[in-house]
Design an enzyme around this catalytic site. Structure first.
Site, PDB file in Angstrom:
ATOM      1  N   PRO A 222      11.393 -11.068   3.799  1.00 55.57           N
ATOM      2  CG  PRO A 222      10.470 -11.348   6.083  1.00 55.57           C
ATOM      3  CD  PRO A 222      11.653 -11.187   5.652  1.00 55.57           C
TER       4      PRO A 222
ATOM      5  CG  ASP B  93      13.588  -7.302   7.043  1.00 51.76           C
ATOM      6  OD1 ASP B  93      12.788  -8.282   7.659  1.00 51.76           O
ATOM      7  OD2 ASP B  93      14.855  -7.828   7.636  1.00 51.76           O
ATOM      8  CG  HIS B  94       6.227  -8.294   8.856  1.00 51.10           C
ATOM      9  ND1 HIS B  94       6.692  -7.733  10.370  1.00 51.10           N
ATOM     10  CD2 HIS B  94       4.398  -8.474   8.140  1.00 51.10           C
ATOM     11  CE1 HIS B  94       4.950  -7.463  10.880  1.00 51.10           C
ATOM     12  NE2 HIS B  94       4.426  -7.916   9.445  1.00 51.10           N
ATOM     13  NE  ARG B  95      14.917 -10.795   7.997  1.00 50.23           N
ATOM     14  CZ  ARG B  95      15.731 -10.973   7.390  1.00 50.23           C
ATOM     15  NH1 ARG B  95      16.319 -12.140   7.460  1.00 50.23           N
ATOM     16  NH2 ARG B  95      16.035  -9.662   7.075  1.00 50.23           N
TER      17      ARG B  95
END
Ligand code: CAO
Length: 451
Positions: free
Chosen positions: A247, A423-425
Site C-alpha cells: 500500500p 510502504d504504509h504497512r
C-alpha cells in the site's frame, strides 16, 4: 411406490428465502445431495439438495417463491432411483454423480467437511452463514448438508466446489457462465487451462485481477513488434509485485538547494582534477543516509509475512540507473561512512558499469533504500514505486529557480522537488513526514551533512 418429500431444512433463522434458481425439472433423475433449487436469503444463498436418489416427480416451487423452513420443495420417487443415475451432461453436477456416495453413505463427518469447506467470501457474514449450517437441527437420516455460498458472490454446485478445493482454486476467481453466473465444471476447467498457459510471472491475471485483453493493434495502423529484454520483463515483475503488495503513500516536498548548488559549482575544478563529476546525487545520498540513521523504521523490512520487522544496522542505498537495456539498481554500501567524493566516484563508476552491463548480481543486492533521480531528464514530480523488500524510495525531479518569500521579499532560490513513496504497512505518515523533512533540512543546510 415410496415417494419422498424434500423440505427446506433449518436455514439459519432466515425468515424467508427466495427461490432464485431451479436446478432440476420434473422427470430428471437425481442422486443423493444433488442440488434441486437455490435459495437466497439476505445473508446467504444455498442449495437445497435431494435427500435421496430417484426421479423428480413433482416440483412444488417456482422461481421467486419465498420459502421458510419446512416448506415442501419437491417429490422424489425413490423406487425409480437408478444406482448409476446419469446426470445431465454439461452440468456441474456431472461430477456430483460420480462423486456422490450411494444412498445412506453420507456420514456425519462428510457432511461436516462439506460445511467446513464452504467457500469464504468477502464482506459477508460468513461466520453467521456457517454457523447456520452447524446449528441445523438433526434432520432425517437422508438429510444432506446444505451447500452454502454467500449471497452475491458465487453460485456453484457441490461437485464443482469439491473439484475447486482439490485443485486449490478459489471459486471467486472463476467466471461462471451458468445461469445467474453459476460456476460450472467447464468454467473451472477453462480457468485451470488458462492459468497453466500463463507464463510464470505474467504481468497480469493472478490473484483474481482481471487481465488486460490482447488487442490486435495492426487493425488500426502499421505496427512493429519487438521482444522485450529480459531486464525489462524482470523489472515489470518487480514493479507489479510491489504495486499489488505494497500500500503506497507518496509525500512531496521541495528542498532549497541554493547553497548546495553554489558549493557544488565551487567543486567543479577539483572534480576535474579527481577525474570525476559532482552532481547533486552524492549529496542526496548522504542526506538520505543520515536521515535513515535518524529514522530507523525507514531502514527496515518486513519479514515472516509481516510478523517481524528487520532493522538493518547498515545503510546501503540503491541508485536507479537508466540503461539502454532497462532499469538497473546498483547498491552503494555504507553510504553513511563515505565522503561526498567517494560517493560521487562510486555512483559514476557503478552507473557506467550498469550501462555496459558489467554489474555483478551481488552489486545489486542488499539495498535498504533507493534513490531514483530523474533530475537530468526533467519533470517536477513523480510517484516512485517502492523497491521491495525495502519500505521507502525517494524520487528526485528537476531543480528549478523559484521565488521564495524570505520574510521581507521574494528571493530567487533553487528548489529541488522530492517525493517519498513508502510502504504504509510499515511507515506511517508521521514517520514518512519526519524522514522527508529531515532530508529536506539536510539538503537546505549542507553544513549538517558533515555532522
Ligand atoms: N535537477 C537539476 N539538474 C540535475 C539534477 C536535478 N535534480 N540532477 C542532476 N542534474 C544535472 C547534473 O548536475 C548534471 O549537470 P552538470 O554536469 O551541469 O552538473 C546533469 O544533470 C547530468 O546528471 P547525470 O544524470 O549524468 O548524473 P546524476 O548523478 O544526477 O545521475 C544517474 C546519475 C545514474 C542516477 C542518472 O544518470 C540516471 O540514470 N537517472 C535515471 C534514473 C531513473 O531512470 N529513474 C527512474 C526509475 S523508475 O522508472
Amino acid at each position: 411406490m415410496p415417494i419422498q418429500q424434500v423440505i427446506v431444512p433449518d436455514i439459519g433463522g432466515a425468515e424467508g428465502a427466495e427461490v432464485i434458481e431451479l436446478l432440476v425439472a420434473v422427470g430428471d433423475q437425481v442422486v443423493l445431495d444433488q442440488g434441486l433449487i437455490v435459495l437466497e436469503s439476505d445473508k446467504a444463498s444455498m442449495e437445497i439438495p435431494a435427500t435421496a436418489a430417484g426421479t423428480v416427480v413433482e416440483l412444488l416451487v417456482a422461481e421467486g417463491d419465498q420459502l421458510a423452513e419446512g416448506a415442501a420443495v419437491a417429490m422424489i420417487d425413490v423406487a425409480e432411483q437408478v444406482a448409476d443415475a446419469a446426470p445431465t451432461p454439461g452440468e456441474d453436477e456431472a461430477t456430483a454423480a460420480s462423486d456422490a456416495p450411494s444412498v445412506g453413505d453420507v456420514g456425519a463427518e462428510q457432511k461436516a467437511s462439506a460445511v467446513k469447506e464452504a467457500p469464504v467470501a468477502k464482506e459477508t457474514p460468513v461466520a453467521e452463514a456457517v454457523s447456520a449450517v452447524n446449528e441445523a437441527p438433526v434432520l432425517p437420516v437422508e438429510a444432506a448438508p446444505l451447500a452454502l455460498e454467500v449471497a452475491g458472490e458465487i453460485y456453484a454446485g457441490p461437485a464443482v466446489r469439491k473439484l475447486a478445493r482439490e485443485l486449490g482454486v478459489q471459486l471467486v476467481r472463476v467466471d461462471g457462465t451458468g445461469p445467474q453466473g453459476r460456476v460450472l465444471k467447464e468454467d473451472l476447467q477453462q480457468f485451470v487451462r488458462k492459468v497453466i498457459r500463463e507464463p510464470v510471472g505474467a504481468v497480469t491475471g493472478g490473484t483474481g485481477i482481471p487481465s488486460v485483453p490482447e488487442t490486435d493493434f495492426a487493425k488500426f495502423g502499421e505496427v512493429e513488434v519487438t521482444p522485450r529484454t529480459k531486464l525489462d520483463k524482470l523489472t515489470a515483475i518487480n514493479m507489479h509485485r510491489s504495486w499489488v503488495n505494497v500500500p503506497h503513500v507518496t509525500q512531496f516536498d521541495e528542498a532549497d538547494i541554493t547553497d548546495l548548488e553554489e558549493f557544488r559549482a565551487g567543486l567543479k575544478a577539483e572534480a576535474e582534477q579527481r577525474s570525476t563529476r559532482i552532481t547533486p546525487l552524492p549529496f542526496l545520498l548522504k542526506a538520505c543516509a543520515l536521515a535513515l540513521r535518524d529514522n530507523p523504521k525507514i531502514n527496515s523490512s518486513l519479514a515472516r509475512g509481516g510478523e517481524d520487522l528487520v532493522h538493518k544496522k547498515y545503510i546501503h542505498i540503491g541508485v536507479a540507473v537508466d540503461t539502454p537495456a532497462g532499469l538497473m539498481v546498483p547498491v552503494i554500501r555504507d553510504v553513511d561512512r563515505k565522503t561526498i567524493w567517494e560517493l560521487a566516484h562510486e555512483v559514476a563508476e557503478l552507473a557506467s558499469r550498469a550501462r555496459d552491463r558489467k554489474l555483478l548480481p551481488a552489486e545489486m543486492q542488499g539495498g535498504c533504500f533507493t534513490v531514483s533521480s530523474l533530475g537530468n531528464i526533467g519533470g517536477n514530480g513523480f510517484t516512485p514505486i517502492v523497491n521491495t523488500p525495502e519500505v521507502a524510495i525517494l524520487g528526485v525531479s528537476k531543480a528549478a529557480i523559484k521565488p521564495l518569500w524570505n520574510g521581507a521579499e521574494f528571493a530567487p532560490r533553487t528548489m529541488l522537488p522530492v517525493a517519498l513513496s513508502y510502504d504504509h504497512r510499515v511507515v506511517n505518515g508521521g514517520d514518512g513526514g519526519r524522514f522527508l523533512t529531515r532530508i529536506v533540512s539536510l539538503l537546505s543546510d549542507i553544513r549538517q551533512l558533515s555532522l
